[in-house]
Motif scaffolding. Structure first.
Motif, PDB file in Angstrom:
ATOM      1  N   LYS A 118       0.829  -1.207   0.000  1.00 19.07           N
ATOM      2  CA  LYS A 118       0.000   0.000   0.000  1.00 19.07           C
ATOM      3  C   LYS A 118       0.868   1.264   0.000  1.00 19.07           C
ATOM      4  O   LYS A 118       0.551   2.247  -0.693  1.00 19.07           O
ATOM      5  CB  LYS A 118      -0.925  -0.012   1.214  1.00 19.07           C
ATOM      6  N   ALA A 119       1.946   1.251   0.782  1.00 20.61           N
ATOM      7  CA  ALA A 119       2.844   2.410   0.817  1.00 20.61           C
ATOM      8  C   ALA A 119       3.503   2.625  -0.538  1.00 20.61           C
ATOM      9  O   ALA A 119       3.642   3.775  -1.007  1.00 20.61           O
ATOM     10  CB  ALA A 119       3.908   2.216   1.898  1.00 20.61           C
ATOM     11  N   THR A 120       3.912   1.553  -1.178  1.00 16.90           N
ATOM     12  CA  THR A 120       4.510   1.649  -2.517  1.00 16.90           C
ATOM     13  C   THR A 120       3.523   2.260  -3.498  1.00 16.90           C
ATOM     14  O   THR A 120       3.882   3.123  -4.319  1.00 16.90           O
ATOM     15  CB  THR A 120       4.948   0.262  -3.002  1.00 16.90           C
ATOM     16  N   ASN A 121       2.262   1.838  -3.404  1.00 20.76           N
ATOM     17  CA  ASN A 121       1.241   2.329  -4.330  1.00 20.76           C
ATOM     18  C   ASN A 121       0.729   3.728  -3.981  1.00 20.76           C
ATOM     19  O   ASN A 121       0.024   4.338  -4.790  1.00 20.76           O
ATOM     20  CB  ASN A 121       0.054   1.364  -4.360  1.00 20.76           C
ATOM     21  N   ASN A 122       1.096   4.217  -2.818  1.00 21.22           N
ATOM     22  CA  ASN A 122       0.657   5.550  -2.399  1.00 21.22           C
ATOM     23  C   ASN A 122       1.530   6.609  -3.073  1.00 21.22           C
ATOM     24  O   ASN A 122       2.317   7.315  -2.449  1.00 21.22           O
ATOM     25  CB  ASN A 122       0.736   5.674  -0.876  1.00 21.22           C
ATOM     26  N   SER A 123       1.392   6.690  -4.380  1.00 21.72           N
ATOM     27  CA  SER A 123       2.220   7.582  -5.187  1.00 21.72           C
ATOM     28  C   SER A 123       1.472   7.926  -6.464  1.00 21.72           C
ATOM     29  O   SER A 123       0.707   7.111  -6.991  1.00 21.72           O
ATOM     30  CB  SER A 123       3.552   6.905  -5.535  1.00 21.72           C
ATOM     31  N   ILE A 124       1.689   9.131  -6.944  1.00 18.59           N
ATOM     32  CA  ILE A 124       1.107   9.512  -8.235  1.00 18.59           C
ATOM     33  C   ILE A 124       1.865   8.861  -9.384  1.00 18.59           C
ATOM     34  O   ILE A 124       1.405   8.881 -10.530  1.00 18.59           O
ATOM     35  CB  ILE A 124       1.097  11.040  -8.421  1.00 18.59           C
ATOM     36  N   TYR A 125       3.037   8.283  -9.079  1.00 21.29           N
ATOM     37  CA  TYR A 125       3.884   7.670 -10.101  1.00 21.29           C
ATOM     38  C   TYR A 125       3.781   6.142 -10.073  1.00 21.29           C
ATOM     39  O   TYR A 125       3.320   5.560  -9.093  1.00 21.29           O
ATOM     40  CB  TYR A 125       5.345   8.068  -9.881  1.00 21.29           C
ATOM     41  N   GLY A 126       4.256   5.525 -11.151  1.00 24.09           N
ATOM     42  CA  GLY A 126       4.255   4.071 -11.214  1.00 24.09           C
ATOM     43  C   GLY A 126       5.147   3.550 -12.314  1.00 24.09           C
ATOM     44  O   GLY A 126       4.686   2.883 -13.244  1.00 24.09           O
ATOM     45  N   LEU A 127       6.446   3.869 -12.238  1.00 24.75           N
ATOM     46  CA  LEU A 127       7.368   3.427 -13.283  1.00 24.75           C
ATOM     47  C   LEU A 127       7.858   2.011 -13.003  1.00 24.75           C
ATOM     48  O   LEU A 127       7.472   1.062 -13.684  1.00 24.75           O
ATOM     49  CB  LEU A 127       8.531   4.404 -13.408  1.00 24.75           C
ATOM     50  N   GLN A 128       8.706   1.853 -11.994  1.00 23.90           N
ATOM     51  CA  GLN A 128       9.163   0.516 -11.607  1.00 23.90           C
ATOM     52  C   GLN A 128       9.321   0.449 -10.092  1.00 23.90           C
ATOM     53  O   GLN A 128       9.475   1.473  -9.428  1.00 23.90           O
ATOM     54  CB  GLN A 128      10.471   0.151 -12.309  1.00 23.90           C
ATOM     55  N   ALA A 129       9.289  -0.789  -9.573  1.00 25.85           N
ATOM     56  CA  ALA A 129       9.475  -1.012  -8.145  1.00 25.85           C
ATOM     57  C   ALA A 129      10.294  -2.274  -7.955  1.00 25.85           C
ATOM     58  O   ALA A 129      10.406  -3.109  -8.864  1.00 25.85           O
ATOM     59  CB  ALA A 129       8.128  -1.143  -7.431  1.00 25.85           C
TER      60      ALA A 129
END
Length: 473
Positions: free
Chosen positions: A395-406
């Motif tokens: 959830k913390a990772t997805n709590n972003s306006i961005y979504g390039l790579q993780a």
């Protein structure tokens, strides 16, 4: 002082208006570049259209050009690397790796030029179409405008220009004002490789002038940008229904679970957080570490950060070079100061060193609404937060306006696959950081990180149109 000109209409052109390109370590000009007028931009597009209409390269001819270009990049590797050091500020060892990757990318794209295919479509399965046969073709879009940023000017221009050539398009190169010299040198090599003289054009100037003229020219068919989300939004609003691929901002996250090899993960995150002074779209910025291994992780990451050697990027011993400008150093310093006032703790770094360097910095005790967490830092800074439940880390990772790579470090295949499915990014790297990219993989983001793909056949697919051919037999 040497001056690099434009390349338009099949010839090199010098102009009276010139722009100083700075050596990022000394802060002093080392070359000048000519600046294009609107007439130069229009001529470049007209020339590209004429060449697209009149000069058709077969797939094998494109393969030969790109293969020769790969060879020429290798022959001129040290010159290109030294230019990268001066105009970007990256250490010479990192610059050599960029050039090596560029040569390899042209090899991949050369091969892909021979593999552009359509597919059979079983229209005969429809009642009344029993005597029909159908297949698709992929054809070039036309003119591609390639817009590259300062941080990887040679590599990112290659991803666009190489794919455009492989797909059978003509191309207009528009490098950034901050690091345009490698694009000029690349243009010279492209011509030496045997590309028809008007198949590629090079225009130089600011985004607010030359960039705008390119966006407003209705004869360009496709725009490929690597840059900020703000610029990407402006481009898509301006070009209307024309096609584009946008590789935009990011604040890449990595999850480190308690079953991971903590030392390996910590060193990898620190390496990829401070590489190129953190000025990379997939540079590691947010790290979510399980509370059981937090202390060990911070200790190892800090040890790596404090081992980095700041200095003249042309020296072999330097491992962290200057940032692109004094303005950017001041901005990162302001963001860190603001975070500290809001409760963040500086583990190491946390301040500039001189006017052009910022110390590799690790922050803890951060909050999701701090700029250093929710916005793109684009500097040598990582933030570390903790979690107990893996679901909370996702959830913390997805709590972003961005979504390039993780990235996700874990030995649990179930957790790895859960992350792969649920993390909202264009790429999820298991047991690696978000900073993983090779030449033949699809590379692109979700959310405000953009859309469209780069990399080998995926970039070629973006730069071609699909046609359906139906035979009534």
């Amino acid at each position: 002082m040497n001056n690099y000109g434009l390349y338009v209409g099949g010839e090199w052109v010098d102009t009276e208006q010139r722009f100083d390109v700075l050596d990022r370590y000394t802060g002093k000009p080392f070359v000048t570049i000519s600046q294009a007028s609107k007439e130069h931009v229009d001529l470049a597009v007209q020339s590209a259209r004429r060449s697209f209409n009149e000069v058709k390269l077969s797939p094998h001819e494109r393969y030969e050009v790109l293969s020769k270009l790969s060879h020429l990049v290798r022959e001129n590797a040290e010159t290109l690397a030294e230019t990268l050091v001066r105009e970007v500020g990256k250490p010479i060892k990192e610059a050599r790796l960029e050039v090596k990757g560029v040569a390899g990318n042209y090899e991949v794209l050369a091969e892909e030029a021979k593999r552009i295919t359509g597919e059979m479509v079983p229209v005969e399965a429809n009642p009344g179409s029993e005597n029909r046969m159908a297949f698709t073709l992929r054809v070039p879009v036309g003119i591609v405008c390639a817009i590259a940023p300062f941080n990887y000017p040679l590599s990112l221009m290659t991803s666009k220009v190489g794919a455009a050539i492989a797909a059978g398009n003509t191309v207009v190169l528009k490098p950034t004002q901050q690091s345009p010299v490698t694009a000029c040198q690349l243009m010279e090599l492209i011509l030496q490789a045997g590309l028809p003289p008007e198949h590629a054009q090079l225009v130089l100037g600011s985004g607010s002038t030359v960039g705008e003229w390119l966006l407003q020219n209705p004869d360009i068919n496709f725009y490929s940008l690597t840059g900020s989300t703000e610029v990407g939004e402006h481009i898509t609003r301006t070009i209307g229904l024309r096609r584009c691929a946008m590789e935009l901002g990011s604040n890449a996250a990595v999850i480190v679970h308690k079953d991971a090899d903590v030392k390996k993960a910590a060193i990898a995150c620190a390496q990829r957080g401070f590489y190129n002074a953190g000025q990379v779209c997939i540079s590691i910025q947010r790290i979510y570490v399980h509370k059981d291994v937090q202390e060990e992780f911070i200790e190892e990451a800090t040890r790596y950060a404090e081992s980095l050697v700041l200095g003249n990027p042309m020296e072999e011993t330097t491992t962290l070079g200057p940032m692109i400008s004094e303005k950017e150093v001041r901005r990162v310093a302001e963001w860190v100061e603001e975070a500290v006032k809001q409760g963040a703790k500086v583990v190491t770094g946390g301040k500039p060193q001189g006017e052009r360097f910022y110390l590799p910095t690790i922050l803890t005790n951060v909050k999701p609404d701090m700029k250093v967490v929710c916005e793109e830092v684009f500097g040598p800074l990582v933030v570390i937060d903790t979690y107990e439940d893996f679901e909370d880390a996702i959830k913390a990772t997805n709590n972003s306006i961005y979504g390039l790579q993780a990235g996700v470090f874990t030995q649990d295949i179930d957790l790895a696959m859960k992350a792969a499915r649920e993390i909202e990014c264009g790429g999820v790297m298991i047991n690696d950081t978000a900073y993983y990219k090779v030449r033949n993989m699809p590379y692109g983001g979700m959310k405000l990180s953009g859309f469209g793909k780069e990399g080998g056949k995926y970039a070629i697919r973006e730069m071609t149109e699909e046609k359906i051919i139906v035979l009534n037999l």
